[in-house]
Design an enzyme around this catalytic site. Structure first.
Site, PDB file in Angstrom:
ATOM      1  N   LYS A 138       0.837  -1.184   0.000  1.00 51.78           N
ATOM      2  CA  LYS A 138       0.000   0.000   0.000  1.00 51.78           C
ATOM      3  C   LYS A 138       0.881   1.246   0.000  1.00 51.78           C
ATOM      4  O   LYS A 138       2.025   1.145   0.445  1.00 51.78           O
ATOM      5  CB  LYS A 138      -0.962   0.006   1.184  1.00 51.78           C
ATOM      6  CG  LYS A 138      -0.352  -0.242   2.580  1.00 51.78           C
ATOM      7  CD  LYS A 138       0.780   0.554   3.128  1.00 51.78           C
ATOM      8  CE  LYS A 138       0.676   2.035   3.307  1.00 51.78           C
ATOM      9  NZ  LYS A 138       1.907   2.642   3.924  1.00 51.78           N
ATOM     10  N   TYR A 224      -4.849   4.022   5.945  1.00 56.54           N
ATOM     11  CA  TYR A 224      -5.366   3.208   7.057  1.00 56.54           C
ATOM     12  C   TYR A 224      -6.635   3.819   7.646  1.00 56.54           C
ATOM     13  O   TYR A 224      -7.556   3.108   8.033  1.00 56.54           O
ATOM     14  CB  TYR A 224      -4.305   3.066   8.160  1.00 56.54           C
ATOM     15  CG  TYR A 224      -3.104   2.265   7.741  1.00 56.54           C
ATOM     16  CD1 TYR A 224      -3.107   0.874   7.823  1.00 56.54           C
ATOM     17  CD2 TYR A 224      -1.960   2.880   7.236  1.00 56.54           C
ATOM     18  CE1 TYR A 224      -2.005   0.128   7.437  1.00 56.54           C
ATOM     19  CE2 TYR A 224      -0.856   2.145   6.838  1.00 56.54           C
ATOM     20  CZ  TYR A 224      -0.884   0.770   6.943  1.00 56.54           C
ATOM     21  OH  TYR A 224       0.206   0.030   6.549  1.00 56.54           O
TER      22      TYR A 224
HETATM   23  P1  NAD Z   1      12.285   2.027   1.659  1.00 56.66           P
HETATM   24  O1  NAD Z   1      12.676   3.326   1.050  1.00 56.66           O
HETATM   25  O2  NAD Z   1      12.866   1.658   2.963  1.00 56.66           O
HETATM   26  O3  NAD Z   1      12.610   0.839   0.655  1.00 56.66           O
HETATM   27  C1  NAD Z   1      12.369   0.942  -0.717  1.00 56.66           C
HETATM   28  C2  NAD Z   1      13.305   0.025  -1.455  1.00 56.66           C
HETATM   29  O4  NAD Z   1      13.120   0.220  -2.852  1.00 56.66           O
HETATM   30  C3  NAD Z   1      14.790   0.310  -1.157  1.00 56.66           C
HETATM   31  O5  NAD Z   1      15.438  -0.905  -0.906  1.00 56.66           O
HETATM   32  C4  NAD Z   1      15.299   0.935  -2.439  1.00 56.66           C
HETATM   33  O6  NAD Z   1      16.651   0.630  -2.695  1.00 56.66           O
HETATM   34  C5  NAD Z   1      14.395   0.279  -3.489  1.00 56.66           C
HETATM   35  N1  NAD Z   1      14.303   1.040  -4.729  1.00 56.66           N
HETATM   36  C6  NAD Z   1      14.356   0.472  -5.961  1.00 56.66           C
HETATM   37  N2  NAD Z   1      14.266   1.406  -6.924  1.00 56.66           N
HETATM   38  C7  NAD Z   1      14.161   2.583  -6.285  1.00 56.66           C
HETATM   39  C8  NAD Z   1      14.067   3.933  -6.758  1.00 56.66           C
HETATM   40  N3  NAD Z   1      14.043   4.235  -8.062  1.00 56.66           N
HETATM   41  N4  NAD Z   1      13.955   4.912  -5.831  1.00 56.66           N
HETATM   42  C9  NAD Z   1      13.979   4.623  -4.500  1.00 56.66           C
HETATM   43  N5  NAD Z   1      14.086   3.361  -4.014  1.00 56.66           N
HETATM   44  C10 NAD Z   1      14.181   2.351  -4.899  1.00 56.66           C
HETATM   45  O7  NAD Z   1      10.696   2.026   1.720  1.00 56.66           O
HETATM   46  P2  NAD Z   1       9.761   1.075   2.593  1.00 56.66           P
HETATM   47  O8  NAD Z   1       9.424   1.770   3.846  1.00 56.66           O
HETATM   48  O9  NAD Z   1      10.327  -0.271   2.655  1.00 56.66           O
HETATM   49  O10 NAD Z   1       8.426   1.095   1.719  1.00 56.66           O
HETATM   50  C11 NAD Z   1       8.300   0.288   0.575  1.00 56.66           C
HETATM   51  C12 NAD Z   1       6.812   0.065   0.304  1.00 56.66           C
HETATM   52  O11 NAD Z   1       6.239  -0.619   1.412  1.00 56.66           O
HETATM   53  C13 NAD Z   1       6.008   1.347   0.156  1.00 56.66           C
HETATM   54  O12 NAD Z   1       4.995   1.158  -0.767  1.00 56.66           O
HETATM   55  C14 NAD Z   1       5.416   1.554   1.524  1.00 56.66           C
HETATM   56  O13 NAD Z   1       4.219   2.308   1.519  1.00 56.66           O
HETATM   57  C15 NAD Z   1       5.157   0.123   1.923  1.00 56.66           C
HETATM   58  N6  NAD Z   1       5.105  -0.050   3.386  1.00 56.66           N
HETATM   59  C16 NAD Z   1       4.065  -0.724   3.904  1.00 56.66           C
HETATM   60  C17 NAD Z   1       3.967  -0.886   5.262  1.00 56.66           C
HETATM   61  C18 NAD Z   1       2.816  -1.668   5.836  1.00 56.66           C
HETATM   62  O14 NAD Z   1       2.631  -1.627   7.046  1.00 56.66           O
HETATM   63  N7  NAD Z   1       2.056  -2.378   5.016  1.00 56.66           N
HETATM   64  C19 NAD Z   1       4.933  -0.343   6.097  1.00 56.66           C
HETATM   65  C20 NAD Z   1       6.004   0.330   5.527  1.00 56.66           C
HETATM   66  C21 NAD Z   1       6.088   0.473   4.162  1.00 56.66           C
END
Ligand code: NAD
Length: 368
Positions: A138, A224
């Site tokens: 999400k 949420y």
């Molecule tokens: P994050 O920034 O920590 O991780 C993103 C990952 O994508 C990194 O490893 C990064 O290297 C990679 N990536 C690949 N191509 C990229 C680009 N062009 N630009 C930037 N990063 C790139 O983010 P996150 O917190 O892990 O979030 C990822 C997804 O998960 C999002 O959609 C977020 O909303 C979702 N999320 C959901 C929950 C939940 O409770 N369901 C919680 C946190 C995050």
């Protein structure tokens, strides 16, 4: 927790209570060590950032029906660490260039897209075209139109699509759904909900760029609150009126900081909701004609609590993501739609799109 100390990192800590407690069980360590998954389906995580490394990979040590079979990463060093930590064979490790070759890998049944929001559509569609079922994090995409394209692509490829809505598998939230949708204490007369945290992370992160995140607190946390109103009532809102507040315009120059809204449901019933990157909120409060119930913290990974007519709920903490992924595997095995399919993400994004329209127009906007 005082608001100025709250951050995504402390959110992680609070949230990991559930996993931490469970991680002590002996059955789990044998699961974690299992290198013979048997009939378990293989999941490949795409994007090894905060959520994959802090939540999903650990949760995959708790799943019964699936296991961490592969990874997709643009960072070779992460590939080495993850391969070692999770016993992932080299043939199941991909980067963003050779990702489509995953089509020929029978170890991978499900691709889980855990990338910044602007990449959700591309990788969901590529995964479906590669013949894999898909879970997408999400918010589902940058806007409702992209969600529709993702749903169509998965249908065309005859693959199932689900959104990472873990709270549909969490007992306190499930109880709220039951109490609300079944009018256990009469008609619902009031719903108020909010979700947010005080962002004090990297000012240059993708989360603060509209083109990459689609928006700010509304996209990330507000989803949420929107879900909370929708699943308490079991109905779809038809219109919305929103306002916003910005106290840190330099940090949130490109995205929303705090947004407040009213959702109107068929028959004229209205709920209130809010989202923020500058307030620590996590609650859902509901009143019915003859009773009331609430949850808070409502939306984290763990530590969820609540009460019904003043009496504390007594559900266990659990690994929401493990339940969510295990359920999706059952759906794949039975070829049936998940309880949180792409259509569920689309419904939320229609609300989000309308909230942004309302922020622009200053008026009530129709949803959809
Ligand atoms: P994050 O920034 O920590 O991780 C993103 C990952 O994508 C990194 O490893 C990064 O290297 C990679 N990536 C690949 N191509 C990229 C680009 N062009 N630009 C930037 N990063 C790139 O983010 P996150 O917190 O892990 O979030 C990822 C997804 O998960 C999002 O959609 C977020 O909303 C979702 N999320 C959901 C929950 C939940 O409770 N369901 C919680 C946190 C995050």
């Amino acid at each position: 927790m005082s608001s100025n100390k709250f951050s995504r990192r402390s959110f992680i800590r609070t949230s990991s209570i559930g996993i931490g407690a469970l991680a002590l069980g002996p059955a789990l360590s044998s699961l974690a060590a299992s290198s013979k998954p048997g009939k378990k389906l293989g999941i490949a995580l795409v994007g090894l950032g905060y959520y994959s490394s802090g939540q999903l990979a650990p949760a995959l040590q708790h799943t019964e029906n699936c296991y961490l079979a592969g990874i997709v990463t643009g960072t070779p060093a992460k590939a080495v660490t993850w391969a070692k930590q999770y016993n992932i064979p080299q043939k199941n490790i991909y980067n963003y260039q050779n990702f489509d070759e995953i089509a020929h890998n029978p170890d991978i049944d499900i691709v889980y897209v855990v990338l910044p929001v602007f990449l959700h559509k591309e990788y969901t569609i590529r995964a479906a075209k590669a013949g894999k079922h898909v879970i997408c994090e999400k918010p589902m995409a940058l806007n409702a139109k992209d969600c529709e394209e993702m749903i169509a692509a998965c249908k065309k490829a005859d693959r199932l699509l689900s959104i990472g809505y873990r709270l549909h598998f969490e007992p306190h939230n499930m109880e709220v759904m039951r109490l609300g949708q079944q009018h256990i204490f009469g008609k619902v007369t009031k719903i108020d909900t909010g979700n947010g945290f005080t962002y004090n992370g990297d000012p240059n992160a993708w989360r603060l760029k509209k083109a990459l995140a689609g928006g700010g607190g509304l996209m990330d946390m507000g989803i949420y609150s929107i879900q909370g109103s929708r699943y308490t009532l079991g109905q779809e809102p038809i219109a919305v009126k929103a306002t916003q507040e910005k106290t840190k315009p330099e940090l949130f120059k490109d995205v929303d900081e705090t947004v407040f809204w009213e959702l109107e449901f068929p028959g004229g019933f209205k709920t209130t909701g809010k989202s923020s990157y500058n307030h620590d909120w996590s609650y859902l409060k509901v009143e019915e004609e003859h009773g009331k119930f609430e949850i808070g913290p409502a939306y984290g990974y763990g530590g969820i609590d609540g009460s019904v007519n003043g009496k504390q709920m007594s559900y266990p903490q659990m690994v929401q993501q493990a339940a969510q992924m295990d359920d999706f595997v059952k759906c794949v095995n039975q070829n049936k739609q998940s309880r949180v399919p792409g259509e569920e993400g689309l419904k939320d994004m229609k609300v989000v799109d309308a909230i942004y329209r309302s922020l622009d127009s200053g008026k009530w906007e129709k949803i959809g």
